[in-house]
Structure formats: C-alpha cells, structure tokens
Write a protein that holds these residues in place. Sequence first.
Motif, PDB file in Angstrom:
ATOM      1  N   PRO A 116       0.839  -1.197   0.000  1.00 32.67           N
ATOM      2  CA  PRO A 116       0.000   0.000   0.000  1.00 32.67           C
ATOM      3  C   PRO A 116       0.878   1.252   0.000  1.00 32.67           C
ATOM      4  CG  PRO A 116      -0.838  -1.596   1.556  1.00 32.67           C
ATOM      5  CD  PRO A 116       0.491  -2.111   1.084  1.00 32.67           C
ATOM      6  N   GLN A 117       0.568   2.187  -0.886  1.00 31.54           N
ATOM      7  CA  GLN A 117       1.458   3.321  -1.098  1.00 31.54           C
ATOM      8  C   GLN A 117       1.268   4.466  -0.105  1.00 31.54           C
ATOM      9  OE1 GLN A 117       3.953   3.195  -3.838  1.00 31.54           O
ATOM     10  NE2 GLN A 117       3.333   1.148  -3.188  1.00 31.54           N
ATOM     11  N   THR A 118       0.202   4.444   0.639  1.00 37.41           N
ATOM     12  CA  THR A 118      -0.036   5.515   1.607  1.00 37.41           C
ATOM     13  C   THR A 118      -0.178   4.922   3.006  1.00 37.41           C
ATOM     14  OG1 THR A 118      -2.429   5.402   1.209  1.00 37.41           O
ATOM     15  CG2 THR A 118      -1.165   6.991  -0.090  1.00 37.41           C
ATOM     16  N   THR A 119       0.138   5.744   4.007  1.00 32.52           N
ATOM     17  CA  THR A 119      -0.009   5.325   5.389  1.00 32.52           C
ATOM     18  C   THR A 119      -1.487   5.247   5.746  1.00 32.52           C
ATOM     19  OG1 THR A 119       0.158   7.608   6.135  1.00 32.52           O
ATOM     20  CG2 THR A 119       2.191   6.331   6.037  1.00 32.52           C
ATOM     21  N   GLY A 120      -1.777   4.473   6.751  1.00 28.43           N
ATOM     22  CA  GLY A 120      -3.167   4.365   7.172  1.00 28.43           C
ATOM     23  C   GLY A 120      -3.563   2.920   7.386  1.00 28.43           C
ATOM     24  N   ALA A 121      -4.887   2.702   7.418  1.00 27.06           N
ATOM     25  CA  ALA A 121      -5.421   1.402   7.823  1.00 27.06           C
ATOM     26  C   ALA A 121      -5.001   0.283   6.887  1.00 27.06           C
ATOM     27  CB  ALA A 121      -6.939   1.487   7.901  1.00 27.06           C
ATOM     28  N   GLU A 122      -4.956   0.545   5.574  1.00 26.95           N
ATOM     29  CA  GLU A 122      -4.622  -0.537   4.656  1.00 26.95           C
ATOM     30  C   GLU A 122      -3.197  -1.031   4.878  1.00 26.95           C
ATOM     31  OE1 GLU A 122      -4.529  -1.777  -0.063  1.00 26.95           O
ATOM     32  OE2 GLU A 122      -4.784   0.330   0.492  1.00 26.95           O
ATOM     33  N   ARG A 123      -2.236  -0.128   4.991  1.00 26.49           N
ATOM     34  CA  ARG A 123      -0.849  -0.552   5.208  1.00 26.49           C
ATOM     35  C   ARG A 123      -0.699  -1.226   6.569  1.00 26.49           C
ATOM     36  NH1 ARG A 123       3.975   3.702   4.612  1.00 26.49           N
ATOM     37  NH2 ARG A 123       3.101   3.834   2.501  1.00 26.49           N
ATOM     38  N   GLU A 124      -1.414  -0.740   7.551  1.00 26.64           N
ATOM     39  CA  GLU A 124      -1.300  -1.301   8.896  1.00 26.64           C
ATOM     40  C   GLU A 124      -1.781  -2.747   8.976  1.00 26.64           C
ATOM     41  OE1 GLU A 124      -3.446   1.456  11.278  1.00 26.64           O
ATOM     42  OE2 GLU A 124      -1.905   3.033  11.134  1.00 26.64           O
ATOM     43  N   MET A 173      15.872  -3.218   1.022  1.00 26.73           N
ATOM     44  CA  MET A 173      16.037  -1.773   0.961  1.00 26.73           C
ATOM     45  C   MET A 173      14.836  -1.184   0.231  1.00 26.73           C
ATOM     46  SD  MET A 173      18.916   0.444  -1.116  1.00 26.73           S
ATOM     47  CE  MET A 173      20.298  -0.447  -0.397  1.00 26.73           C
ATOM     48  N   ASN A 174      14.178  -0.220   0.873  1.00 26.09           N
ATOM     49  CA  ASN A 174      13.026   0.428   0.247  1.00 26.09           C
ATOM     50  C   ASN A 174      13.452   1.739  -0.415  1.00 26.09           C
ATOM     51  OD1 ASN A 174      10.379   0.598  -0.534  1.00 26.09           O
ATOM     52  ND2 ASN A 174       9.572   1.136   1.477  1.00 26.09           N
ATOM     53  N   THR A 175      12.493   2.425  -1.041  1.00 28.24           N
ATOM     54  CA  THR A 175      12.801   3.665  -1.763  1.00 28.24           C
ATOM     55  C   THR A 175      11.969   4.825  -1.233  1.00 28.24           C
ATOM     56  OG1 THR A 175      11.135   3.185  -3.469  1.00 28.24           O
ATOM     57  CG2 THR A 175      13.354   2.360  -3.834  1.00 28.24           C
ATOM     58  N   TRP A 176      11.640   4.760   0.060  1.00 24.96           N
ATOM     59  CA  TRP A 176      10.825   5.799   0.685  1.00 24.96           C
ATOM     60  C   TRP A 176      11.606   6.600   1.719  1.00 24.96           C
ATOM     61  CZ3 TRP A 176       6.013   2.203   1.706  1.00 24.96           C
ATOM     62  CH2 TRP A 176       5.403   1.895   0.470  1.00 24.96           C
ATOM     63  N   GLY A 177      12.915   6.653   1.600  1.00 27.47           N
ATOM     64  CA  GLY A 177      13.737   7.448   2.485  1.00 27.47           C
ATOM     65  C   GLY A 177      14.033   6.747   3.805  1.00 27.47           C
ATOM     66  N   VAL A 178      14.865   7.387   4.622  1.00 25.94           N
ATOM     67  CA  VAL A 178      15.326   6.772   5.870  1.00 25.94           C
ATOM     68  C   VAL A 178      14.271   6.809   6.961  1.00 25.94           C
ATOM     69  CG1 VAL A 178      17.750   7.253   5.378  1.00 25.94           C
ATOM     70  CG2 VAL A 178      16.371   8.944   6.623  1.00 25.94           C
ATOM     71  N   PHE A 180      11.343   5.577   6.692  1.00 32.21           N
ATOM     72  CA  PHE A 180      10.594   4.323   6.651  1.00 32.21           C
ATOM     73  C   PHE A 180      11.435   3.184   7.200  1.00 32.21           C
ATOM     74  CE2 PHE A 180       9.505   0.303   4.630  1.00 32.21           C
ATOM     75  CZ  PHE A 180       8.137   0.235   4.859  1.00 32.21           C
ATOM     76  N   GLY A 181      10.793   2.297   7.967  1.00 31.69           N
ATOM     77  CA  GLY A 181      11.498   1.132   8.494  1.00 31.69           C
ATOM     78  C   GLY A 181      12.651   1.518   9.384  1.00 31.69           C
ATOM     79  N   GLU A 182      13.724   0.762   9.326  1.00 34.22           N
ATOM     80  CA  GLU A 182      14.933   1.050  10.081  1.00 34.22           C
ATOM     81  C   GLU A 182      15.941   1.678   9.131  1.00 34.22           C
ATOM     82  OE1 GLU A 182      18.276  -1.133  12.920  1.00 34.22           O
ATOM     83  OE2 GLU A 182      16.480  -2.227  12.281  1.00 34.22           O
ATOM     84  N   ASN A 183      15.949   3.014   9.088  1.00 32.35           N
ATOM     85  CA  ASN A 183      16.813   3.759   8.167  1.00 32.35           C
ATOM     86  C   ASN A 183      16.607   3.331   6.713  1.00 32.35           C
ATOM     87  OD1 ASN A 183      18.114   5.363  10.163  1.00 32.35           O
ATOM     88  ND2 ASN A 183      19.380   3.589  10.706  1.00 32.35           N
ATOM     89  N   GLY A 184      15.348   3.013   6.367  1.00 33.07           N
ATOM     90  CA  GLY A 184      15.024   2.663   4.982  1.00 33.07           C
ATOM     91  C   GLY A 184      14.996   1.180   4.696  1.00 33.07           C
TER      92      GLY A 184
END
Length: 373
Positions: A116-124, A173-178, A180-184
């Motif tokens: 899911p590309q946005t934060t909120g209930a779906e990603r959770e 490694m994700n592409t949403w910056g540091v 997100f997650g543990e430093n990306g």
Amino acid sequence: PDQGAFNTCWAFASLKALETTVKDGIELSADHMTLQNHFGLGQDAGGDYSMASAYLLAWQGPVAEVDDPYGDGDSPEAAEPAYHVQELQILGAKDLEAIKQAVWETGGVQSACYMPQTTGAEREQYYQEDTCAFYYNGSQEPNHDVVIVGWDDHYSKENFVQQPERDGAFLCMNTWGVEFGENGYFYISYEDSRIGETCVVYTRIEPTENYTCIYQTDLCGWTGQIGYGTPEAWFANVYEAEDGIEVKAAGFYATAPGTAYKVRIKALGADDAIELSGAEPVAEGCLEEAGYYTIPFDGRFAVEPGERFAVIVEINSPETTEPVAMEYQSGHRVSKVDIDDGEGYISFDGINWERTETEYGCNVCLKVYADVK
C-alpha cells in the motif's frame, strides 16, 4: 533513496541493486534512467525491471547521480554512462535459495512486491512498524520494487501483523527514504504473496572501455516473444559497419532457463539478396538462468567500413514455444518502438528465413559489440 512524489521505485531499485554489486561508492542517477530512456514516459508513469533493463543494456546509462541529480526537473541528454551492463539474470519465481545465493555471490536483487502506497489502515494490515516487518498474503498485482540485500531464516513469524506459517524473511532496501522502516530497510516474510515472483540480479557490469561500439535496434528491449511452436528457432540481425571494426561479441536474451545456443557470423554482399546459411560458428554454450547475456566470440571478425554482416543465433529454450525475444509495439509503455531501424530475420530451420520487421512488425533483440580498428 527517497523517490518522493514520483513513481520511480523501479529505477531506484535497479540502480541500488547495481550499486550493491559494483560496490565502488558511485551513486547512480534515477533521474536519468526515468527521463532519458527510449520509452518517452514521465516520472509519474511508473515502470518495471524490463524498462530499467532496456535502458541499461542499450548503454543509455547508468549515469552518476552527480551528473544528473534527482528531482531537479532537468536531465542532460549527453551524460556519459558510468558502466556498461552486459549481463543480467532473471531468477525463477519464488526460488528463495537462488535469491540468497545471488545476494551472497553478486549483490542486491531487484524484486517486485505489493505494498500500500499511503499510510493508514490498509498498510497497517500488513506492516508492523515496531519490528519493520511486512507480510502481504493477498492477490493484488505487484505495484512496487525493492532491493533484497539479505535474509534471516530465523526471523520470527510473530514479528508480523498477520502471522505467516513459518519463520524467515528477506531484508529489503526500500525507496521511501530513511524515515521508513529502520533507516530505509525492512523485512518481508518469505511467504509474502509477491516478493520473489520476479527477481533480477545484475551479474556482469564492466568498465565503459570494454567495447568501442554497440550495434542494436531494440532500444525498448524485450517486450514480446516469437517462434514456431517449438523450443528451437534461429534468429539474426544484419548490420552495416560504420567504421572498420572487429566484431567481438553478441548479446541476446535467454527467454527460459537452460537455453542452449550457437552463434554464427557472416559477411554479406552489397546486393539485396540475403544468404544466411554457411555462416562461421564463433560461440556455443548453455545459459542456466533466463536473462540477457553477452557472448564473447572465439576470435575476432574483421569488417570493413560500409560492409554488411549478419550475426545469427540458433537457440533452444526448453518448455517454450516462442523462444526468441523481440521488440514489439504493444501498449502505451512501448508505443515509441521503432521498427524502421532494423533488419532482423527469424527461421525454423536456419535455411528459410522471414524478415521480422515486415512479416511480424518487430525487431530482433540481438546486439553486437565491436572495437573500431
């Protein structure tokens, strides 16, 4: 990396996989890959590994980030590649051991997934923020690319919002910056529906001095396949030398694992009649994984300026009926495919040949590498 508001995860994932393979500290430009490829799409259009591969294998890049910074709205056409990508392998779907081996022996593995590309209930529903753990068990199509850089067979299934049946996860490694997650970085369960379905590893990256020139017509890369209903086929491209050259290698796609090949080369006369039989054999072998491979020739083949020559490949790709990779105009992503720039042929027996541009509306994916004499 942080893709920001643009749909450029596919470019960042491929370039980060390259960076983890080369390991020389050069950061590569996602701006250039997304704006200076042959597809002519904007940064909001999205993409996938096949678009990244086409750009890289055509030597359009990769370009250093310092030569084309991300997100500044400007991308120079004349930027020089930092490397030449000569080989990539497409791993078998959900082959977890092959992914681990590739990470261990080569570098990061680019993989598609669903997130899911946005934060909120779906990603959770799928992402546990405290443990940086993601697990999706649905049927949505992949919509995101990440880089697999490690694994942990003992990563507890209890770390996920919804528990998979067993322990184990890939470190990505994700592409949403540091932020997100543990430093990306984050974990994806081995049992995630989409991770590992499509995986690419860049297995041969060379200095730009490896060959002087490349002859090619497939700037959008492998967009379709063609054949005669069996695993065997022959395909060829005819080129005209711009300078006096020594032809040293050919590059083509293995569309299935275990592809056997024989490569031949032949000088052609100036008339319109094309005779491709009797060509000189220069290489043969078998390719374990699907992907793109550069095949060095046994010896060098000299061609004079203005002389026409053909490179011919006999191929056997098990369990396929269309073993030859082609560049087609199909769909909006490949609407800019140009079939007026090539002279390709396909045959079921190496004797009777059909012109692909006129008979099938496509280019043969077969590149040639040479040094100017």
